[in-house]
Motif scaffolding. Structure first.
Motif, mmCIF file in Angstrom:
data_model
loop_
_atom_site.group_PDB
_atom_site.id
_atom_site.type_symbol
_atom_site.label_atom_id
_atom_site.label_comp_id
_atom_site.label_asym_id
_atom_site.label_seq_id
_atom_site.Cartn_x
_atom_site.Cartn_y
_atom_site.Cartn_z
ATOM 1 N N LEU A 45 0.828 -1.199 0.000
ATOM 2 C CA LEU A 45 0.000 0.000 0.000
ATOM 3 C C LEU A 45 0.871 1.261 0.000
ATOM 4 O O LEU A 45 0.636 2.207 -0.753
ATOM 5 C CB LEU A 45 -0.835 -0.115 1.260
ATOM 6 C CG LEU A 45 -1.978 0.740 1.633
ATOM 7 C CD1 LEU A 45 -2.905 -0.128 2.477
ATOM 8 C CD2 LEU A 45 -1.507 1.891 2.442
ATOM 9 N N THR A 46 1.919 1.222 0.818
ATOM 10 C CA THR A 46 2.854 2.354 0.863
ATOM 11 C C THR A 46 3.436 2.632 -0.515
ATOM 12 O O THR A 46 3.453 3.766 -0.986
ATOM 13 C CB THR A 46 4.034 2.038 1.812
ATOM 14 O OG1 THR A 46 3.504 1.558 3.037
ATOM 15 C CG2 THR A 46 4.875 3.254 2.056
ATOM 16 N N ILE A 47 3.876 1.555 -1.156
ATOM 17 C CA ILE A 47 4.549 1.737 -2.440
ATOM 18 C C ILE A 47 3.554 2.254 -3.483
ATOM 19 O O ILE A 47 3.896 3.084 -4.331
ATOM 20 C CB ILE A 47 5.270 0.431 -2.876
ATOM 21 C CG1 ILE A 47 6.537 0.765 -3.635
ATOM 22 C CG2 ILE A 47 4.405 -0.461 -3.690
ATOM 23 C CD1 ILE A 47 7.430 -0.430 -3.852
ATOM 24 N N GLY A 48 2.297 1.828 -3.379
ATOM 25 C CA GLY A 48 1.251 2.354 -4.261
ATOM 26 C C GLY A 48 1.133 3.863 -4.107
ATOM 27 O O GLY A 48 1.071 4.603 -5.095
ATOM 28 N N GLY A 49 1.139 4.311 -2.865
ATOM 29 C CA GLY A 49 1.053 5.742 -2.597
ATOM 30 C C GLY A 49 2.221 6.503 -3.210
ATOM 31 O O GLY A 49 2.049 7.562 -3.807
ATOM 32 N N TYR A 50 3.415 5.917 -3.096
ATOM 33 C CA TYR A 50 4.601 6.585 -3.618
ATOM 34 C C TYR A 50 4.599 6.651 -5.148
ATOM 35 O O TYR A 50 5.041 7.626 -5.740
ATOM 36 C CB TYR A 50 5.874 5.878 -3.133
ATOM 37 C CG TYR A 50 6.376 6.406 -1.817
ATOM 38 C CD1 TYR A 50 7.118 7.574 -1.757
ATOM 39 C CD2 TYR A 50 6.114 5.739 -0.637
ATOM 40 C CE1 TYR A 50 7.592 8.066 -0.555
ATOM 41 C CE2 TYR A 50 6.581 6.215 0.581
ATOM 42 C CZ TYR A 50 7.320 7.381 0.612
ATOM 43 O OH TYR A 50 7.782 7.868 1.797
ATOM 44 N N ILE A 51 4.108 5.580 -5.785
ATOM 45 C CA ILE A 51 4.067 5.600 -7.250
ATOM 46 C C ILE A 51 3.102 6.688 -7.709
ATOM 47 O O ILE A 51 3.385 7.468 -8.627
ATOM 48 C CB ILE A 51 3.672 4.213 -7.791
ATOM 49 C CG1 ILE A 51 4.792 3.214 -7.483
ATOM 50 C CG2 ILE A 51 3.420 4.267 -9.285
ATOM 51 C CD1 ILE A 51 4.473 1.787 -7.860
ATOM 52 N N MET A 52 1.970 6.778 -7.017
ATOM 53 C CA MET A 52 1.014 7.839 -7.316
ATOM 54 C C MET A 52 1.662 9.202 -7.143
ATOM 55 O O MET A 52 1.503 10.093 -7.974
ATOM 56 C CB MET A 52 -0.196 7.684 -6.372
ATOM 57 C CG MET A 52 -1.265 8.715 -6.603
ATOM 58 S SD MET A 52 -2.040 8.478 -8.206
ATOM 59 C CE MET A 52 -3.245 9.809 -8.179
ATOM 60 N N LEU A 53 2.420 9.328 -6.066
ATOM 61 C CA LEU A 53 3.099 10.589 -5.788
ATOM 62 C C LEU A 53 4.001 10.985 -6.961
ATOM 63 O O LEU A 53 4.013 12.127 -7.408
ATOM 64 C CB LEU A 53 3.946 10.434 -4.521
ATOM 65 C CG LEU A 53 4.805 11.617 -4.118
ATOM 66 C CD1 LEU A 53 3.991 12.586 -3.289
ATOM 67 C CD2 LEU A 53 6.014 11.163 -3.315
ATOM 68 N N THR A 54 4.717 9.971 -7.471
ATOM 69 C CA THR A 54 5.632 10.235 -8.570
ATOM 70 C C THR A 54 4.894 10.756 -9.792
ATOM 71 O O THR A 54 5.286 11.751 -10.388
ATOM 72 C CB THR A 54 6.374 8.938 -8.938
ATOM 73 O OG1 THR A 54 6.910 8.402 -7.747
ATOM 74 C CG2 THR A 54 7.478 9.197 -9.928
ATOM 75 N N PHE A 55 3.810 10.085 -10.148
ATOM 76 C CA PHE A 55 3.124 10.463 -11.381
ATOM 77 C C PHE A 55 2.271 11.711 -11.211
ATOM 78 O O PHE A 55 2.169 12.536 -12.104
ATOM 79 C CB PHE A 55 2.271 9.301 -11.895
ATOM 80 C CG PHE A 55 3.103 8.215 -12.492
ATOM 81 C CD1 PHE A 55 3.667 8.375 -13.749
ATOM 82 C CD2 PHE A 55 3.365 7.059 -11.794
ATOM 83 C CE1 PHE A 55 4.472 7.397 -14.294
ATOM 84 C CE2 PHE A 55 4.156 6.062 -12.333
ATOM 85 C CZ PHE A 55 4.712 6.232 -13.583
ATOM 86 N N SER A 60 3.362 15.594 -12.544
ATOM 87 C CA SER A 60 2.195 16.436 -12.766
ATOM 88 C C SER A 60 1.203 15.895 -13.788
ATOM 89 O O SER A 60 0.633 16.645 -14.563
ATOM 90 C CB SER A 60 2.611 17.851 -13.185
ATOM 91 O OG SER A 60 3.538 18.354 -12.295
ATOM 92 N N LEU A 61 1.004 14.608 -13.820
ATOM 93 C CA LEU A 61 -0.036 14.054 -14.694
ATOM 94 C C LEU A 61 -1.395 14.331 -14.052
ATOM 95 O O LEU A 61 -1.500 14.495 -12.845
ATOM 96 C CB LEU A 61 0.157 12.546 -14.851
ATOM 97 C CG LEU A 61 1.421 12.097 -15.572
ATOM 98 C CD1 LEU A 61 1.447 10.581 -15.678
ATOM 99 C CD2 LEU A 61 1.490 12.704 -16.963
ATOM 100 N N VAL A 65 -5.343 9.988 -14.728
ATOM 101 C CA VAL A 65 -4.299 9.297 -15.509
ATOM 102 C C VAL A 65 -3.286 8.668 -14.560
ATOM 103 O O VAL A 65 -2.940 7.485 -14.658
ATOM 104 C CB VAL A 65 -3.595 10.283 -16.466
ATOM 105 C CG1 VAL A 65 -2.483 9.571 -17.228
ATOM 106 C CG2 VAL A 65 -4.600 10.902 -17.416
ATOM 107 N N ALA A 66 -2.838 9.475 -13.607
ATOM 108 C CA ALA A 66 -1.866 8.977 -12.634
ATOM 109 C C ALA A 66 -2.461 7.802 -11.856
ATOM 110 O O ALA A 66 -1.789 6.798 -11.602
ATOM 111 C CB ALA A 66 -1.477 10.101 -11.671
ATOM 112 N N PHE A 67 -3.710 7.937 -11.512
ATOM 113 C CA PHE A 67 -4.448 6.889 -10.793
ATOM 114 C C PHE A 67 -4.370 5.570 -11.561
ATOM 115 O O PHE A 67 -3.975 4.530 -11.036
ATOM 116 C CB PHE A 67 -5.907 7.344 -10.666
ATOM 117 C CG PHE A 67 -6.705 6.626 -9.625
ATOM 118 C CD1 PHE A 67 -7.064 7.260 -8.439
ATOM 119 C CD2 PHE A 67 -7.143 5.311 -9.815
ATOM 120 C CE1 PHE A 67 -7.820 6.612 -7.475
ATOM 121 C CE2 PHE A 67 -7.889 4.659 -8.859
ATOM 122 C CZ PHE A 67 -8.234 5.315 -7.681
ATOM 123 N N LEU A 68 -4.709 5.633 -12.843
ATOM 124 C CA LEU A 68 -4.718 4.422 -13.676
ATOM 125 C C LEU A 68 -3.324 3.831 -13.819
ATOM 126 O O LEU A 68 -3.124 2.618 -13.668
ATOM 127 C CB LEU A 68 -5.281 4.752 -15.058
ATOM 128 C CG LEU A 68 -6.812 4.649 -15.155
ATOM 129 C CD1 LEU A 68 -7.267 5.015 -16.559
ATOM 130 C CD2 LEU A 68 -7.254 3.219 -14.807
#
Lengths: 295, 402, 320, 255
Positions: A45-55, A60-61, A65-68
């Motif tokens: 779950l943590t890593i999911g949050g971080y990937i979202m943060l990146t995108f 700035s997507l 889009v970032a969600f998907l």
């Protein structure tokens, strides 16, 4: 305690409870398919949050889009994780306890990889649902409280429908219940377990995305979250989606009320004591899990 | 004996010797830095600094900051070709960071590792638990250590080799309370602190400071490090009728609490907090708008108009692309303090320790440093308030050295 | 030639002990010396898990809590009550055994993740109580000024070594005894064990008690070695590390447990040259070891340590 | 006098009554058979007698004592040993250790003696070794003593389970389908083993579908269906019993 305080606390508990429920849901999903208790769900779950943060934040997507992208990346990661790591161990008839310890090691690995990749500082991003509380009759409610209720409800329903109503879902359930029979019927067991991991990491991605605006991301955040999620999954009944939901909410609300009425210092002790007492009296949880067959 | 049996024996020997020699083996190579110890004039000598910092684990965010600050100082000094020792010799700095894993037991391992490198000075560990666990290690090796944001306990162990780059909470908390009472006219303070040694010590210092003004906290709440939800504590504070919150904890929790108080409709409660909240991460977590009006005590204020500090901030931010926090600045100075002492007395650990304990009005880049009896070095304090998205200096005070 | 190998093989514990006994003599630097001491101290708690997990099949992720109980019992007795260190050293494991026996009770009813989460919960409860019971434990400040059982570090090393050796021999004897067989029967088939007259509850309780006793002993040595205790040394992550050491050692091999404790304790130290990425590499190594534990243990090292008749014990994936 | 007696024994699973007011008697020195079609509740009877299931009514009296209130290990101590329909040997232990498990209640070593490997332990180990080897001789597994059990063929695992049961020196041995899955030669051998056991003064209650086996061994046979006793008598008597033929022998073709 005034009525407003009471309602306020219920909402606060519900808010945290849903987060525990989301993690518990992922645990139950993998448990159902493979009999594996995944100790690393909190860290996924943590890593999911971080990937979202990146995108979303760094690149700035747009939010959807970032969600998907996040869900797709996490799903693929989960699939590969199962294919490359966990399923071969099942296949070679590893002692289930060792596979379980594997998930513990995975959790250490994820935590340190996140630390190395994104650094140790707490990160957060703009709350897409707005960061101003709505004040109603002395109760302050954040918009995301309502959104999270809706999203979690939709997720649980969608999962139920997927598992009961689609061919893949039915095959998954067959694997979960009778792996040998399922394989005789031509279901590819490894494929199905890997697909379940995909679902579960996808779920972790969604949870991470929903949580990040509420809880700042830190590499270690999965730890305490996961322990509460374990408690939620077991109290609700391991393997039951409704149970994960109910268990999470019970823990969230019990925690905030204990902290308010008794002491915040020992709220975790209280939750753990309740968990142990509960398991001793009703080992299967509220929605009785079958605890005799799988280890 | 068949070949299979032989294989087993080999496997055994490999495992046994691996554990044995890998552990013992790495010791020999580290001695090389020491070869230059003899005072050969004109030759380049090496000042060895080992920096114990939590690079992994729960306190990693602090570890990274202090290492960056110290490294910056080291790189500046070395880029200038080092400095000149008392006998005209050139001295460069050999700097090593050692991970103490945010764990007290592991801090002993790390300190032993650091000591095995035979440094002249140790920086860190960064956490009180680590210092308390490991301080005997550098005492036995007779190596002076300069620690950072630790509680006052660390310099109360009767260890003459421990120095602390932090103002005692017994000093800065009264200033914070004074600010709260005199500038903000608070009447009903509430206290919330984290259950760790550092924050707990701050609460202990708060009670008598408040009592001086005839105030008593209307409620005292605690939380665990890593907690995510503080609504129970905040609702209790709200119900207690408090007009202000004194908040002590680590950066993430401080940020979360400052934000959650606004989410619970308690934005009107003034917040008086500590240097952990001056970390840019705290502002990021809380959100700029929720940080308005927060008053902190700190050892460096970005709002300080002093050109030296503004220059340093610029330099740091262009190097690391990160907003500066008060947590790291002293480590930048600590390297320079060590440099200034070595310039005077050379690479003798005992003399370095002596000079550190006598440090008086040392004009650092970022502040003035003097040692007190216990080995606390920092005696300058700022109080600042967050206004319109920026830190504004409220007052500056210097702590008298006993 | 072959005879020598066989002799080594049959007396592997003595060989390891003798090799280790050389360490203070050859004068290892203090840092490496300390790591070996900590490795041996960890070996005791790993052996306690060998009895619990390897023999009896009960998985505990709460042993850090038991380690803390032993360490704090020793520390508090010595610091606050001025008890003679030797007496404190005896009381600590006994008290821990009493606490740990409580852990055994859930095991009557619970298995698999249900039991594991219960042990985690108990471990966390112990940690939070220590954190908040400040008068007794020093709370977040930690407990300072703990005197060692023996102040001479070389003698201390030999004391630890003798304890580890004695425990290893005792555990090996236990393994082949009536009690050991009852433990293994519980691991493989509780119903069969019960029907053949094994009082399963009693033996589970016994396994948890013995295991906790050893964990408490390890804790007392820990307190003695570090001289300072802080709740942050007894987290869930520490419990997990002990479990990983147990798996790496082959789960039911005592010499394997000792070697893996030494190796895994040393691993993060050996990896120090990798600086920030060392914990990633460390965890990656652990993941790989787990993934290939079956191959590792059935082919190579661990198998070596078992007498022929117990060989199958070690095939860690040995079915349900 | 009856060694084992069940009086009005009842066991229910939810709404299903698996054992319905069953009265059985096994006398000392007897070999009794318990037969019935699949799902008639035979194994449940054994599970209740050995304490694995708690009964919902009635009594189990063994050697003059009510044993249905006891736990399985206590029942074992009273002198009842059993084998299982799906073999329950310890697969990853040696044949020797599997038999040793049967000696559990007779082994007296305690933790202290074990840790210090006292003379008492060493002497006991020696004594045990003899008993185990003797038992292995009876079932013909002496050669496989040090084999890992799961590597043995099915038939040998079955007799190993019997060896494990008899070293416990039971007064009564319960055998759950001992001949299932064995070939003719193995079955003949097994019958010989069972007779040998009886000679040692052990009474036997056995469940079996193999009629030649039942006929060749038993003194008395009980027939149950849906948990109810429908007939009892010698094998030859019940063979002619019309209700038995109707409910039971009619399904014989399945075997």
């Amino acid at each position: 305690m005034s009525l407003a305080t009471l309602i306020q606390l219920i909402f606060q508990g519900l808010n945290m409870g849903l987060i525990y429920a989301l993690a518990a849901l992922g645990i139950s999903l993998i448990w159902n398919a493979s009999g594996l208790f995944n100790f690393s769900q909190g860290d996924l779950l943590t890593i999911g949050g971080y990937i979202m943060l990146t995108f979303f934040s760094f690149l700035s997507l747009p939010y959807p889009v970032a969600f998907l992208i996040t869900i797709v990346i996490m799903g693929i990661a989960g699939y590969l994780l199962s294919k490359g790591y966990f399923y071969p161990m099942f296949q070679q008839n590893f002692n289930p306890q060792i596979i379980l310890i594997g998930t513990v090691a995975l959790s250490v690995f994820i935590r340190n990889s996140v630390l190395l990749t994104w650094g140790p500082n707490a990160k957060t991003y703009t709350n897409p649902f707005g960061s101003k509380p709505l004040a109603l009759f002395g109760v302050n409610l954040m918009p995301h409280y309502f959104w999270n209720i809706v999203i979690v409800a939709v997720l649980v329903l969608a999962l139920q429908m997927f598992l009961k109503g689609t061919v893949i879902g039915i095959a998954m359930r067959a694997v979960a219940q009778k792996p040998v029979a399922a394989s005789l019927m031509g279901v590819k067991v490894g494929q199905m377990i890997s697909l379940t991991f995909l679902l579960s990491t996808g779920l972790a991605a969604i949870s991470g995305i929903l949580i990040a605006p509420i809880i700042p991301l830190t590499p270690e955040m999965g730890g305490l979250l996961a322990i509460k999620a374990f408690a939620a999954a077991l109290i609700g009944g391991l393997g039951s989606f409704g149970g994960a939901l109910v268990g999470g909410i019970i823990i969230g609300i019990a925690e905030v009320f204990f902290a308010t009425l008794v002491t915040s210092t020992y709220k975790d002790v209280f939750i753990f004591a309740v968990l142990i007492a509960f398991l001793m009296i009703r080992p299967g949880g509220i929605f009785r899990a079958d605890i005799s067959e799988k280890v | 004996m068949d070949r299979k049996g032989l294989k087993k024996i080999i496997a055994l020997i490999v495992v046994a010797s691996m554990t044995f020699f890998l552990i013992t083996g790495c010791s020999g190579s580290k001695e090389s830095g020491e070869a230059n110890k003899g005072s050969g004039e004109g030759k380049t000598q090496v000042l060895k600094i080992a920096h114990l910092a939590p690079l992994t684990g729960s306190a990693a965010s602090y570890g990274v900051q202090i290492v960056e600050a110290a490294k910056m100082a080291v790189e500046e000094i070395n880029a200038a070709g080092g400095f000149t020792g008392p006998n005209g010799e050139k001295i460069t700095i050999d700097y090593t960071e050692v991970d103490e894993t945010s764990n007290s037991a592991a801090a002993i391992d790390a300190a032993k590792n650091a000591v095995s490198m035979n440094p002249h000075v140790i920086l860190g560990p960064n956490r009180s638990g680590g210092v308390l666990a490991a301080h005997k290690v550098w005492q036995e090796a007779k190596i002076p250590a300069i620690t950072d944001a630790t509680s006052a306990q660390t310099t109360k162990q009767g260890n003459p080799y421990t120095f602390r780059m932090q103002i005692s909470s017994e000093y800065w908390i009264p200033i914070l309370v004074k600010t709260a009472v005199e500038k903000y006219n608070i009447k009903k303070p509430a206290v919330i602190y984290g259950l760790n040694d550092y924050s707990k010590a701050n609460w202990v210092a708060t009670e008598p400071a408040m009592a001086k003004y005839g105030l008593k906290p209307v409620t005292v709440q605690t939380f665990n490090d890593g907690d995510q939800d503080f609504s129970a504590q905040l609702v209790a504070i709200k119900n207690s009728g408090a007009d202000s919150i004194f908040l002590y904890g680590y950066t993430p929790e401080c940020g979360k609490i400052i934000r959650q108080r606004v989410e619970l409709g308690m934005g009107n409660l003034l917040v008086f907090t500590e240097r952990a909240s001056t970390d840019p991460a705290a502002v990021e977590i809380a959100g700029k708008e929720n940080f308005e009006g927060v008053v902190t005590s700190t050892t460096l204020s970005p709002g300080d108009p002093d050109p030296k500090i503004q220059e340093f901030i610029k330099k740091f931010e262009s190097k690391y692309h990160r907003t500066i926090s008060a947590t790291h600045v002293n480590h930048y100075d600590s390297v320079y303090i060590v440099k200034s002492i070595v310039e005077k007395v050379g690479l003798d650990r005992e003399k370095i320790r002596e000079e550190l304990s006598k440090l008086n009005n040392y004009q650092g880049v970022l502040g003035v440093y003097s040692a007190d009896k216990e080995g606390n070095l920092v005696h300058h304090m700022y109080t600042q308030v967050y206004k319109n998205g920026k830190w504004e200096l409220l007052l500056e005070e210097t702590y008298p050295v006993q | 030639m072959g005879k020598i190998f066989d002799t080594i093989k049959n007396n592997i514990l003595i060989v390891i002990a003798l090799l280790l006994a050389l360490i203070p003599v050859i004068g290892v630097p203090s840092y490496q010396f300390y790591i070996i001491e900590r490795g041996l101290q960890n070996a005791i708690i790993v052996i306690s898990l060998v009895i619990l997990l390897g023999y009896t099949g009960q998985l505990s992720l709460g042993h850090a809590g038991l380690l803390a109980t032993g360490a704090y019992t020793y520390g508090i007795l010595v610091v606050s009550y001025n008890v003679n260190p030797w007496i404190a050293f005896l009381i600590a494991p006994i008290f821990t055994a009493l606490i740990g026996a409580l852990l055994g009770i859930p095991s009557f009813k619970l298995t698999g993740p249900f039991l594991v989460v219960t042990t985690i919960a108990l471990g966390e409860i112990v940690r939070i109580l220590i954190l908040n019971w400040e008068k007794l434990t020093g709370g977040p400040y930690g407990l300072t000024g703990i005197t060692s059982i023996i102040s001479n570090s070389k003698l201390m090393f030999y004391l630890i070594l003798i304890i580890v050796y004695f425990i290893s021999v005792a555990t090996s004897r236990l393994s082949v005894s009536k009690i050991g067989l009852a433990f293994k029967a519980i691991k493989e088939d509780e119903v069969a064990a019960e029907v053949m007259g094994v009082d399963v509850k009693r033996y589970k309780l016994l396994a948890f008690t013995i295991s906790s006793f050893l964990a408490g002993l390890s804790g007392a040595i820990f307190a003695s070695l570090t001289g300072y205790l802080n709740p942050d040394s007894f987290t869930f992550a520490d419990s997990a590390t002990f479990l990983l050491m147990t798996v790496l050692g082959g789960m039911s091999s005592v010499p394997g447990a000792i070697l893996s404790s030494l190796a895994v304790t040393a691993l993060p130290e050996i990896l120090r040259f990798m600086a920030r990425s060392r914990m990633v590499i460390y965890s990656l190594v652990l993941l790989l070891i787990i993934r290939y534990s079956k191959q590792l243990s059935s082919v190579k090292i661990s198998k070596f340590f078992l007498k022929k008749k117990n060989k199958e014990d070690l095939v860690v994936g040995g079915g349900e | 006098m009856a060694l084992l007696e069940t009086i009005g024994l009842v066991k229910r699973f939810g709404g299903l009554t698996a054992v319905d007011h069953l009265d059985l008697q096994v006398n000392e020195g007897e070999i009794c058979g318990l037969i019935g079609p699949n799902g008639s509740g035979k194994t449940t009877v054994l599970n209740v007698i050995t304490g694995i299931y708690k009964n919902d009514g009635g009594k189990v009296i063994f050697n003059g004592k009510e044993i249905h209130i006891l736990t399985p290990h206590e029942i074992c101590e009273h002198g009842i040993a059993r084998t299982f329909q799906n073999i329950r040997v310890l697969g990853s232990q040696t044949v020797y250790d599997n038999v040793r498990l049967g000696l559990h209640i007779q082994t007296k070593s305690d933790l202290f003696n074990i840790i210090f490997n006292t003379k008492q332990v060493r002497e006991e180990n020696e004594r045990i070794r003899k008993i185990i080897e003797e038992a292995l001789d009876i079932v013909g597994l002496r050669k496989e003593k040090n084999e890992i059990t799961k590597n043995l063929p099915y038939g040998k695992q079955k007799v190993l389970e019997i060896a494990r049961a008899i070293v416990a020196k039971p007064k009564l041995l319960l055998l759950d389908e001992p001949a299932a899955g064995l070939n003719t030669a193995e079955t003949e051998n097994l019958m010989e083993i069972v007779r040998n056991i009886r000679k040692r003064g052990i009474s036997i209650l056995l469940i079996e579908h193999e009629m030649a086996f039942v006929g060749g061994l038993t003194d008395k046979v009980y027939v149950i269906n849906y948990g109810k006793k429908i007939a009892e008598g010698t094998f030859n008597e019940i063979k002619k019993n019309p209700s038995v033929i109707q409910v039971y022998l009619g399904t014989k073709g399945d075997e």
